[in-house]
Design an enzyme around this catalytic site. Structure first.
Site, short mmCIF file in Angstrom:
data_model
loop_
_atom_site.label_atom_id
_atom_site.label_comp_id
_atom_site.label_asym_id
_atom_site.label_seq_id
_atom_site.Cartn_x
_atom_site.Cartn_y
_atom_site.Cartn_z
N SER A 93 0.83 -1.21 0.00
CA SER A 93 0.00 0.00 0.00
C SER A 93 0.86 1.25 0.00
CB SER A 93 -0.92 0.02 1.22
OG SER A 93 -0.20 0.34 2.40
N CYS A 193 -5.97 9.41 1.81
CA CYS A 193 -6.33 8.03 2.16
C CYS A 193 -7.84 7.87 2.01
CB CYS A 193 -5.91 7.76 3.61
SG CYS A 193 -6.61 6.26 4.34
N GLY A 194 -8.25 6.69 1.56
CA GLY A 194 -9.67 6.44 1.34
C GLY A 194 -10.52 6.61 2.57
N HIS A 195 -9.91 6.64 3.76
CA HIS A 195 -10.67 6.77 4.99
C HIS A 195 -10.41 8.11 5.68
CE1 HIS A 195 -10.36 2.39 4.19
NE2 HIS A 195 -11.66 2.50 4.38
N ARG A 230 -9.91 1.70 -8.86
CA ARG A 230 -10.54 1.97 -7.56
C ARG A 230 -11.37 3.24 -7.66
NH1 ARG A 230 -7.28 3.45 -1.95
NH2 ARG A 230 -8.44 5.37 -1.57
N ASN A 315 -11.00 -4.09 0.09
CA ASN A 315 -10.07 -3.68 1.13
C ASN A 315 -10.66 -4.01 2.50
OD1 ASN A 315 -8.32 -2.41 2.89
ND2 ASN A 315 -8.81 -0.33 2.23
N SER A 317 -10.11 -3.30 5.55
CA SER A 317 -9.25 -2.24 6.07
C SER A 317 -9.09 -2.25 7.59
CB SER A 317 -9.80 -0.88 5.65
OG SER A 317 -9.05 0.16 6.21
N PRO A 318 -7.89 -1.95 8.09
CA PRO A 318 -7.69 -1.71 9.52
C PRO A 318 -8.34 -0.40 9.98
CG PRO A 318 -5.62 -2.23 8.44
CD PRO A 318 -6.62 -1.95 7.36
#
Length: 432
Positions: A93, A193-195, A230, A315, A317-318
């Site tokens: 990543s 970031c996506g989050h 994505r 993903n 994700s964490p």
């Protein structure tokens, strides 16, 4: 003159596109003649990229509900342990590269602040580590791992610029040995970031240009690199322009101080964008904010209503608080259920970051309070893992190739008296 590195003709390229099942459903907005013109007179062989791409593609296109899952690695040795433990692919990543593995030597958030060649550099490092482990295993006659050099799927972020930047970055990924790359539909200069908040989408057509550029670079390099599209439209609230009519149903009409347009986010724009990307992408990934199987199912059904064979990525994700959203039994079957929906490549983006940081914190916390007892507890767990699960890094000299280089030394000089492993503390205390 040697035929090594001879470029393909336009006719050979076109025949491959027309007859190879690998390219079923793939659209290119350029011609075989244009690819041939861009090749130059000598083509480098990219063995790791080609081999990895073929292995990855075979894995994600197998019949049934199977899938391939991976953990994010940020060091070569992390990747080695993943493969030793039984995983069949490695994920890399940009977040982890930004945080602790980029060429500037700084710690960054996931905002494309690091040098653009950093991810290819880590791809190369991981491949080097896997190749070394393969060499060590071969000299030892260790066949417990059937394939050390597994596919690496690497993060192309938003491309670090326009189509030319994407092209050059994809070339670097391939040269480093990446099997697959993914590209997100955010504005590169505002990438998040996506989050995180503040994500700005680019028009659908602009991202198609990104995917087209990534594919072109792979075609020129003559590798079947897996291209993953994505979309961040599930959470993004801004877009650069209203020029693409496919985006217009989601644009609210409001503008920001920077001139961006507000957009409605959610599942619907994700499906719309995924359908537009599908002809140009081998796999599609919708970034999400929670581990939601129902949302994943609706996305898969929406995309596959028009593209029934479209492969998907997910993903795990964490950034999700998993236990706050799901019960233990739901977590246990989560990936299997995703696989049945068509999510054939699943990955935990920041697994390496969390494993590295918690592992060291846990050791240091005990060491600060208990001294050597804490480290010896770790060592004893390593011995137990070696005995019961095949862990090998407890023999750290062997793990990094001391015995392998001893074999090189004795091959050069059978009477060498300066080999490293013989007479070492590891040989005396760990090799029994």
């Amino acid at each position: 003159m040697s035929n090594v590195g001879k470029p393909r003709t336009a006719q050979e390229i076109q025949q491959d596109w027309d007859t190879n099942p690998r390219w079923n459903g793939i659209t290119r907005d350029y011609t075989a003649d244009q690819v041939a013109d861009l090749q130059g007179s000598v083509i480098e062989e990219h063995t790791l990229a080609r081999r990895g791409s073929e292995i990855l593609w075979d894995a994600v296109t197998q019949e049934g509900d199977g899938y391939i899952n991976a953990l994010g690695a940020l060091t070569g040795n992390q990747a080695v342990q993943q493969v030793r433990a039984g995983l069949k692919a490695v994920y890399l990543s940009g977040w982890q590269v930004a945080g602790d593995a980029n060429l500037s030597g700084h710690t960054y958030p996931d905002q494309s602040l690091y040098p653009a060649n950093s991810v290819p550099s880590v791809v190369r490092r991981i491949n080097n580590a896997l190749l070394r482990s393969d060499e060590i295993a071969r000299t030892e006659g260790d066949t417990s791992v059937d394939n050390w050099v597994v596919p690496i799927v690497a993060d192309g972020e938003a491309g670090f610029g326009g189509a030319l930047n994407v092209y050059e970055l994809q070339k670097a990924m391939i040269a480093a040995g990446a099997a697959g790359t993914h590209w997100e539909d955010q504005l590169a200069s505002e990438k998040k970031c996506g989050h995180l908040g503040g994500k700005v989408l680019i028009p659908t057509q602009q991202h198609i240009r990104t995917l087209n550029s990534a594919r072109l670079a792979a075609d020129v390099a003559n590798t079947p690199t897996v291209v993953i599209a994505r979309t961040d439209a599930e959470a993004a609230t801004l877009i650069t322009s209203d020029v693409d009519e496919r985006d217009q149903p989601f644009i609210t009409g409001e503008r920001t101080a920077e001139g961006y347009y507000h957009v409605k986010n959610g599942l619907e724009p994700c499906i719309a964008r995924a359908k537009s990307y599908a002809p140009y992408a081998d796999m599609i990934w919708m970034e999400t904010g929670t581990p939601d199987l129902e949302l994943a199912k609706k996305f898969a059904e929406g995309v596959r209503s028009e593209f029934p064979d479209q492969l998907l990525s997910y993903n795990c994700s964490p950034s999700f608080n998993w236990s706050a959203h799901l019960e233990a039994d739901e977590i246990a079957k989560f990936q299997k259920e995703l696989g049945a929906m068509g999510f054939k490549f699943q990955f935990i983006t920041l697994a390496g970051f969390h494993s590295l940081n918690y592992g060291m914190f846990d050791l240091a916390y005990g060491y600060a309070r208990e001294g050597m007892t804490s480290f010896v507890d770790l060592q004893n767990r390593e011995f137990k893992a070696a005995e019961e699960r095949g862990f090998t890094a407890v023999k750290h000299q062997r793990e990094v190739g001391a015995g392998y280089f001893d074999q090189i030394a004795t091959t050069v000089d059978p009477n060498s008296s300066t080999t490293a492993l013989k007479g070492s503390t590891e040989e005396g205390q760990f090799h029994n």
